[in-house]
Design a protein around this motif. Structure first.
Motif, PDB file in Angstrom:
ATOM      1  N   THR A 170      -7.341   7.103 -34.496  1.00 30.86           N
ATOM      2  CA  THR A 170      -6.643   7.249 -35.657  1.00 30.86           C
ATOM      3  C   THR A 170      -7.232   8.678 -36.290  1.00 30.86           C
ATOM      4  O   THR A 170      -8.317   8.482 -36.992  1.00 30.86           O
ATOM      5  CB  THR A 170      -6.601   6.779 -36.028  1.00 30.86           C
ATOM      6  OG1 THR A 170      -5.740   5.610 -35.575  1.00 30.86           O
ATOM      7  CG2 THR A 170      -5.788   6.686 -37.617  1.00 30.86           C
ATOM      8  N   SER A 201      -0.376   2.183 -34.688  1.00 29.34           N
ATOM      9  CA  SER A 201      -1.692   2.550 -34.927  1.00 29.34           C
ATOM     10  C   SER A 201      -1.658   1.253 -34.216  1.00 29.34           C
ATOM     11  O   SER A 201      -1.731  -0.126 -35.164  1.00 29.34           O
ATOM     12  CB  SER A 201      -2.146   3.587 -36.224  1.00 29.34           C
ATOM     13  OG  SER A 201      -2.030   4.168 -36.408  1.00 29.34           O
ATOM     14  N   THR A 210      -4.519   5.420 -32.107  1.00 24.29           N
ATOM     15  CA  THR A 210      -2.765   6.619 -32.890  1.00 24.29           C
ATOM     16  C   THR A 210      -1.865   6.784 -31.719  1.00 24.29           C
ATOM     17  O   THR A 210      -2.690   7.221 -30.673  1.00 24.29           O
ATOM     18  CB  THR A 210      -2.954   7.168 -33.871  1.00 24.29           C
ATOM     19  OG1 THR A 210      -3.388   5.935 -34.808  1.00 24.29           O
ATOM     20  CG2 THR A 210      -1.570   7.492 -34.471  1.00 24.29           C
ATOM     21  N   GLN A 235      -4.985  14.176 -32.889  1.00 24.55           N
ATOM     22  CA  GLN A 235      -4.403  13.727 -33.914  1.00 24.55           C
ATOM     23  C   GLN A 235      -3.019  14.822 -34.645  1.00 24.55           C
ATOM     24  O   GLN A 235      -2.432  15.245 -34.311  1.00 24.55           O
ATOM     25  CB  GLN A 235      -4.479  12.500 -34.728  1.00 24.55           C
ATOM     26  CG  GLN A 235      -3.387  11.670 -34.805  1.00 24.55           C
ATOM     27  CD  GLN A 235      -3.340  10.770 -35.809  1.00 24.55           C
ATOM     28  OE1 GLN A 235      -4.361  10.019 -35.724  1.00 24.55           O
ATOM     29  NE2 GLN A 235      -2.441  10.817 -36.675  1.00 24.55           N
TER      30      GLN A 235
END
Length: 175
Positions: free
Chosen positions: A134, A152, A169, A139
């Motif tokens: 995350t 998440s 995530t 990402q």
């Protein structure tokens, strides 16, 4: 005309690619990549991952692998894994998106991901999933490529370089 840096590694060429893949994985983990391994992470463990877990899936036709090269040197890789149950044959997962720390910020990850997505389309896949740390740079790369956040999970995995837990995530993209 410059040569395309991204090529698919076919099962017959896999063994020759293992040393380069080993070097990329080893360097990435030592640079902090959260890709299932933590320090200490000897090069032998990186090699064992490629010769053990991945080799069988490559030979079994359940995984495709692309690498980014500069000359003969492997600078990055990404895999598409579709070893799924019978009710999920329409989907595949992105695994081991890696770019050597010395080769980052050259667009190689984006090129690898685009090649993987095309390979997924060619294989008839309509849903691609992945998980990533995350808030990571990865990402952002996935979001820019059209992946959406599914959710998440806090404290999902141990950080590779220090004793703390990180959130992951889950993301997806429809093709």
């Amino acid at each position: 005309m410059t040569r395309d840096p991204v090529v698919e590694i076919l099962p017959r060429d896999y063994d020759a690619a293992v040393p380069g893949l080993t070097g990329v994985l080893h360097a990435c983990v030592h640079a902090g990549a959260s890709v299932n391994f933590i320090l200490p992470f000897p090069v032998e463990e990186a090699r064992a991952f490629w010769t053990g877990k991945v080799a069988g899936a490559m030979q079994g036709g359940k995984r495709r692998l692309w690498v980014a090269r500069e000359g003969d040197r492997i600078l990055g890789c990404v895999m598409l894994d579709w070893d799924t149950p019978p009710n999920q044959t329409h989907r595949a997962e992105v695994t081991k998106m890696l770019v050597h720390p010395e080769a980052r910020r050259r667009g190689l990850a984006r090129l690898l991901l685009m090649r993987l997505l095309q390979g997924a389309r060619d294989a008839g896949k309509t849903l691609i999933t992945l998980d990533t740390t995350t808030g990571s740079a990865a990402q952002g790369l996935y979001a820019a490529a059209g992946f959406e956040v599914a959710g998440s999970i806090p404290q999902f995995s141990r950080a590779p370089l220090e004793d703390r837990l990180e959130a992951t995530t889950y993301m997806y993209r429809m093709l």
